[in-house]
Design a protein around this motif. Structure first.
Motif, PDB file in Angstrom:
ATOM      1  N   ILE A   1     -49.567 -39.970 -23.164  1.00  0.00           N
ATOM      2  CA  ILE A   1     -50.420 -38.792 -23.535  1.00  0.00           C
ATOM      3  C   ILE A   1     -49.792 -37.459 -22.942  1.00  0.00           C
ATOM      4  O   ILE A   1     -49.769 -36.541 -23.717  1.00  0.00           O
ATOM      5  N   LEU A   2     -49.664 -37.681 -21.624  1.00  0.00           N
ATOM      6  CA  LEU A   2     -48.853 -36.311 -20.919  1.00  0.00           C
ATOM      7  C   LEU A   2     -47.560 -36.005 -21.610  1.00  0.00           C
ATOM      8  O   LEU A   2     -47.355 -34.833 -21.980  1.00  0.00           O
ATOM      9  N   LEU A   3     -47.014 -36.823 -22.229  1.00  0.00           N
ATOM     10  CA  LEU A   3     -45.482 -36.427 -22.808  1.00  0.00           C
ATOM     11  C   LEU A   3     -45.691 -36.035 -24.235  1.00  0.00           C
ATOM     12  O   LEU A   3     -44.931 -35.055 -24.652  1.00  0.00           O
ATOM     13  N   ASN A   4     -46.814 -36.335 -24.891  1.00  0.00           N
ATOM     14  CA  ASN A   4     -46.891 -35.973 -26.289  1.00  0.00           C
ATOM     15  C   ASN A   4     -48.033 -34.751 -26.401  1.00  0.00           C
ATOM     16  O   ASN A   4     -47.996 -34.174 -27.482  1.00  0.00           O
ATOM     17  N   VAL A   5     -48.623 -34.265 -25.337  1.00  0.00           N
ATOM     18  CA  VAL A   5     -49.583 -33.296 -25.386  1.00  0.00           C
ATOM     19  C   VAL A   5     -48.966 -32.059 -25.341  1.00  0.00           C
ATOM     20  O   VAL A   5     -49.435 -30.852 -26.001  1.00  0.00           O
ATOM     21  N   LYS A   6     -47.651 -31.915 -24.602  1.00  0.00           N
ATOM     22  CA  LYS A   6     -47.098 -30.353 -24.528  1.00  0.00           C
ATOM     23  C   LYS A   6     -46.884 -29.790 -25.954  1.00  0.00           C
ATOM     24  O   LYS A   6     -46.929 -29.395 -26.551  1.00  0.00           O
TER      25      LYS A   6
ATOM     26  N   MET B   1     -55.171 -29.820 -18.533  1.00  0.00           N
ATOM     27  CA  MET B   1     -55.499 -30.484 -17.455  1.00  0.00           C
ATOM     28  C   MET B   1     -56.855 -31.190 -17.502  1.00  0.00           C
ATOM     29  O   MET B   1     -57.271 -32.311 -17.011  1.00  0.00           O
ATOM     30  N   ALA B   2     -57.553 -30.893 -18.652  1.00  0.00           N
ATOM     31  CA  ALA B   2     -59.047 -31.363 -18.871  1.00  0.00           C
ATOM     32  C   ALA B   2     -58.923 -33.060 -19.519  1.00  0.00           C
ATOM     33  O   ALA B   2     -59.656 -33.897 -19.402  1.00  0.00           O
ATOM     34  N   ILE B   3     -57.778 -32.864 -20.196  1.00  0.00           N
ATOM     35  CA  ILE B   3     -57.300 -34.360 -20.900  1.00  0.00           C
ATOM     36  C   ILE B   3     -57.043 -35.222 -19.662  1.00  0.00           C
ATOM     37  O   ILE B   3     -57.522 -36.455 -19.768  1.00  0.00           O
ATOM     38  N   ALA B   4     -56.523 -34.823 -18.512  1.00  0.00           N
ATOM     39  CA  ALA B   4     -56.394 -36.037 -17.445  1.00  0.00           C
ATOM     40  C   ALA B   4     -57.672 -36.268 -16.811  1.00  0.00           C
ATOM     41  O   ALA B   4     -57.689 -37.561 -16.640  1.00  0.00           O
ATOM     42  N   TYR B   5     -58.545 -35.168 -16.639  1.00  0.00           N
ATOM     43  CA  TYR B   5     -59.896 -35.646 -15.907  1.00  0.00           C
ATOM     44  C   TYR B   5     -60.534 -36.713 -16.765  1.00  0.00           C
ATOM     45  O   TYR B   5     -61.127 -37.672 -16.605  1.00  0.00           O
ATOM     46  N   LEU B   6     -60.505 -36.352 -18.249  1.00  0.00           N
ATOM     47  CA  LEU B   6     -61.022 -37.111 -19.273  1.00  0.00           C
ATOM     48  C   LEU B   6     -60.574 -38.512 -19.180  1.00  0.00           C
ATOM     49  O   LEU B   6     -61.159 -39.464 -19.253  1.00  0.00           O
TER      50      LEU B   6
END
Length: 63
Positions: free
Chosen positions: A58-63, A1-6
């Protein structure tokens, strides 16, 4: 979630800076006032598409 805010924070900064660079381009190339909104709109749409596709990647690769 922090990645999304960043990412959102950096995306806003990128859009602001791209608009600043677009303004410098319009001044340097002496683009008429009537055409400048079209130039800004085109560049903003393309950068937004690029940022959204990067965010999805990024969302698809962070999992």
């Amino acid at each position: 979630m922090a990645i999304a805010y960043l990412f959102v924070l950096l995306a806003v900064f990128i859009l602001f800076y791209i608009n600043k660079l677009t303004n410098a381009l319009c001044v340097q190339k002496e683009i008429p006032e009537e055409r400048q909104p079209k130039v800004f709109r085109t560049i903003n749409v393309l950068i937004t598409i690029l940022l959204i596709s990067c965010y999805v990647d990024i969302l698809l690769n962070v999992k």
